[in-house]
Design a protein around this motif. Structure first.
Motif, PDB file in Angstrom:
ATOM      1  N   UNK A 110      29.486  24.253  43.881  1.00  0.00           N
ATOM      2  CA  UNK A 110      29.713  23.307  43.442  1.00  0.00           C
ATOM      3  C   UNK A 110      30.282  22.610  43.915  1.00  0.00           C
ATOM      4  N   UNK A 111      31.071  23.315  45.032  1.00  0.00           N
ATOM      5  CA  UNK A 111      32.467  22.679  45.945  1.00  0.00           C
ATOM      6  C   UNK A 111      31.892  23.582  47.427  1.00  0.00           C
ATOM      7  N   UNK A 112      31.590  23.405  48.375  1.00  0.00           N
ATOM      8  CA  UNK A 112      31.256  24.375  49.617  1.00  0.00           C
ATOM      9  C   UNK A 112      32.634  24.151  50.471  1.00  0.00           C
TER      10      UNK A 112
ATOM     11  N   UNK B 196      33.436  32.449  47.488  1.00  0.00           N
ATOM     12  CA  UNK B 196      34.527  33.485  46.712  1.00  0.00           C
ATOM     13  C   UNK B 196      33.672  33.899  45.763  1.00  0.00           C
ATOM     14  N   UNK B 197      33.602  35.108  45.271  1.00  0.00           N
ATOM     15  CA  UNK B 197      33.055  35.206  44.140  1.00  0.00           C
ATOM     16  C   UNK B 197      32.708  34.717  42.603  1.00  0.00           C
ATOM     17  N   UNK B 198      34.090  33.933  43.035  1.00  0.00           N
ATOM     18  CA  UNK B 198      34.362  32.731  41.856  1.00  0.00           C
ATOM     19  C   UNK B 198      34.192  31.677  41.935  1.00  0.00           C
ATOM     20  N   UNK B 199      33.468  31.540  43.323  1.00  0.00           N
ATOM     21  CA  UNK B 199      32.944  29.635  43.411  1.00  0.00           C
ATOM     22  C   UNK B 199      32.360  29.960  42.123  1.00  0.00           C
ATOM     23  N   UNK B 200      31.804  28.529  42.231  1.00  0.00           N
ATOM     24  CA  UNK B 200      30.557  27.671  40.734  1.00  0.00           C
ATOM     25  C   UNK B 200      29.738  27.031  42.075  1.00  0.00           C
TER      26      UNK B 200
END
Length: 138
Positions: A117-119, A124-128
């Motif tokens: 969603x955002x590079x 992070x484990x919570x990146x989408x």
């Protein structure tokens, strides 16, 4: 809130089932004969329904994104060649969820596609991530 489940992996309920209404129940081959006439063979398919679940875009916002942790769990499942059948549970408007016995569909494309969603570096484990999941019903 309802969720889609792939075995024990929780997925967003608003993943779009892009090929839900694609006709698939009749298999057909068409070949020319030696005389040039067409030979058409058809049969009812017992299994093999494609099921593709996909994140969508609404304006500038992705709908049905998953965390990197979920993505890595899905990738681990898909990386097992000859892996076991899985249970896909899809909520419906009323009543119990619909369940399908599925396997990853590696035949035509990647079984899983994902884009952040955002590079961000490092991830992070919570990146989408927006995802596309391809299954085949067995």
């Amino acid at each position: 809130m309802n969720f889609i489940y792939l075995d024990d992996i929780e997925l967003p309920e608003d993943l779009a089932w892009t090929d839900e209404h694609l006709p698939w129940a009749v298999g057909q081959t068409v070949k020319p004969s030696l005389t040039g006439a067409q030979i058409i063979q058809e049969a009812a398919l017992q299994a093999g329904r494609p099921i593709t679940l996909q994140s969508t875009v609404n304006g500038n916002t992705y709908v049905a994104v998953v965390t990197r942790t979920t993505l890595l769990a899905l990738r681990a499942k898909a990386a097992i060649a000859g892996g076991d059948n899985m249970v896909l549970s899809v909520p419906q408007f009323e009543g119990d969820p619909l369940t399908y016995t599925v396997r990853w569909n590696h035949a035509n494309n990647a079984a899983i596609e994902a884009s952040p969603f955002k590079f961000i570096v490092p991830p992070s484990p919570d990146d989408l991530y927006a995802i596309t999941l391809r299954f085949i019903e067995v």
